[in-house]
Design an enzyme around this catalytic site. Structure first.
Site, mmCIF file in Angstrom:
data_model
loop_
_atom_site.group_PDB
_atom_site.id
_atom_site.type_symbol
_atom_site.label_atom_id
_atom_site.label_comp_id
_atom_site.label_asym_id
_atom_site.label_seq_id
_atom_site.Cartn_x
_atom_site.Cartn_y
_atom_site.Cartn_z
ATOM 1 N NE ARG A 75 81.851 116.472 79.947
ATOM 2 C CZ ARG A 75 83.298 116.670 79.970
ATOM 3 N NH1 ARG A 75 83.756 116.070 80.786
ATOM 4 N NH2 ARG A 75 83.992 117.065 78.855
ATOM 5 C CG ASP B 264 82.268 115.525 71.811
ATOM 6 O OD1 ASP B 264 81.823 116.447 72.677
ATOM 7 O OD2 ASP B 264 81.506 114.558 71.468
ATOM 8 C CG ASP C 154 80.944 116.633 68.507
ATOM 9 O OD1 ASP C 154 79.635 116.311 68.540
ATOM 10 O OD2 ASP C 154 81.452 117.816 69.154
HETATM 11 C C1 PRP Z 1 80.459 112.448 76.738
HETATM 12 C C2 PRP Z 1 80.474 110.738 77.226
HETATM 13 C C3 PRP Z 1 79.876 110.802 78.423
HETATM 14 C C4 PRP Z 1 80.353 112.098 79.203
HETATM 15 C C5 PRP Z 1 81.691 112.016 80.010
HETATM 16 O O1 PRP Z 1 79.066 112.715 76.476
HETATM 17 O O2 PRP Z 1 79.932 110.194 76.071
HETATM 18 O O3 PRP Z 1 78.657 110.588 78.644
HETATM 19 O O4 PRP Z 1 80.751 113.041 78.045
HETATM 20 O O5 PRP Z 1 81.950 112.940 80.721
HETATM 21 P P1 PRP Z 1 81.877 112.904 82.402
HETATM 22 O O6 PRP Z 1 82.593 111.628 82.988
HETATM 23 O O7 PRP Z 1 82.635 114.026 82.625
HETATM 24 O O8 PRP Z 1 80.351 112.836 82.701
HETATM 25 P P2 PRP Z 1 78.428 114.260 76.217
HETATM 26 O O9 PRP Z 1 78.256 114.881 77.555
HETATM 27 O O10 PRP Z 1 79.542 114.888 75.428
HETATM 28 O O11 PRP Z 1 77.029 113.983 75.687
HETATM 29 P P3 PRP Z 1 76.758 113.579 73.649
HETATM 30 O O12 PRP Z 1 77.474 111.902 73.885
HETATM 31 O O13 PRP Z 1 75.509 113.582 74.017
HETATM 32 O O14 PRP Z 1 77.782 114.216 73.102
HETATM 33 N N1 URA Z 2 83.401 113.429 76.553
HETATM 34 C C1 URA Z 2 83.902 113.092 75.390
HETATM 35 O O1 URA Z 2 83.472 112.826 74.447
HETATM 36 N N2 URA Z 2 85.441 113.099 75.488
HETATM 37 C C2 URA Z 2 86.215 113.650 76.611
HETATM 38 O O2 URA Z 2 87.414 113.486 76.409
HETATM 39 C C3 URA Z 2 85.301 114.026 77.677
HETATM 40 C C4 URA Z 2 84.105 113.728 77.805
#
Ligand code: PRP
Ligand code: URA
Length: 217
Positions: free
Chosen positions: A103, A208, A211
């Site tokens: 995202r 997150d 993370d």
């Molecule tokens: C997080 C999570 C989802 C997304 C949800 O991933 O694991 O994939 O955000 O958010 P949304 O419903 O608003 O799309 P992130 O984009 O942080 O990626 P990552 O897992 O690689 O850190």
């Molecule tokens: N992605 C995450 O990992 N946490 C949130 O709360 C929203 C998006």
């Protein structure tokens, strides 16, 4: 119309509480994510098709049942990675279709950067694995990809959903069942002053998910 299954199972709720806890370290976070995934998948796989299958035990013969459908688990990178192991423990013969979507921090739009899907669906059921459904953008994009290759049945399994994301997913894809441990309160708005949290995070949520799982900041 799709259903939203929110588990009120005491084990799920106990583990989710530990998962949310800001003091839970990445190692324990990964363990809890795995354990909750296992419990939610138990529900999400309740309607898989089976056929009769004769079996002989050391004590005699009977007609048992065997799964007939091909299943694909579809982790959204990177946070969905921690949900693969419990999924494969339940269905060792399942396929894994990785979906790389992140995202964008500014726009909150989903950005696709990697996918390993077959050209035409080789599974009848695809189960998307992602701990968080926030704005719903990533889940909608993943379902778009799966529908494009012709997957007949798609489900979403995650830890926490925001009401806004659920509504968006079901407006666009009303046929996708969702299984989560909680539907939380709301998403953080645009920050108004220094120190405000960034927009688009689930409250109370767990922060997150990527993370917290992988110890990054
Ligand atoms: C997080 C999570 C989802 C997304 C949800 O991933 O694991 O994939 O955000 O958010 P949304 O419903 O608003 O799309 P992130 O984009 O942080 O990626 P990552 O897992 O690689 O850190
Ligand atoms: N992605 C995450 O990992 N946490 C949130 O709360 C929203 C998006």
């Amino acid at each position: 119309m799709a259903q939203v299954f929110v588990s009120d199972h005491p084990l799920v709720q106990h583990k989710l509480t530990l998962l949310r806890d800001v003091n839970t370290e990445p190692k324990r976070f990964r363990e809890l994510l795995k354990e909750i995934t296992w419990l939610l998948l138990y529900e999400a796989t309740k309607d898989l098709k089976v056929e009769e299958w004769p079996v002989t035990s050391p004590m005699g013969s009977t007609v048992g049942r065997k799964l007939t459908e091909e299943i694909a688990f579809c982790p959204i990178l990177r946070a969905g990675l921690g949900m693969i192991d419990p999924a494969l423990e339940l269905i060792p013969g399942a396929q894994i279709w990785h979906i790389g979507i992140y995202r964008d921090h500014e726009t909150l739009q989903p950005i696709e950067y990697y996918t390993s899907l077959p050209k035409k669906a080789t599974a009848q059921v695809a189960i998307i694995l992602d701990p968080m459904l926030a704005t719903g953008g990533s889940a909608v994009a993943a379902v778009d990809l799966l529908k494009r290759i012709g997957v007949p049945r798609i489900k979403f399994v995650g830890m926490i959903a925001a009401p806004e994301g659920l509504e968006r997913l079901h407006q666009i894809h009303p046929d996708v069942d969702v299984y989560v441990a909680s539907v939380d309160e709301y998403l953080t708005p645009e920050p108004q002053k220094p120190g405000d949290p960034p927009a688009g995070y689930i409250v109370p949520g767990l922060g997150d998910a990527g993370d917290r799982q992988f110890g990054t900041k």
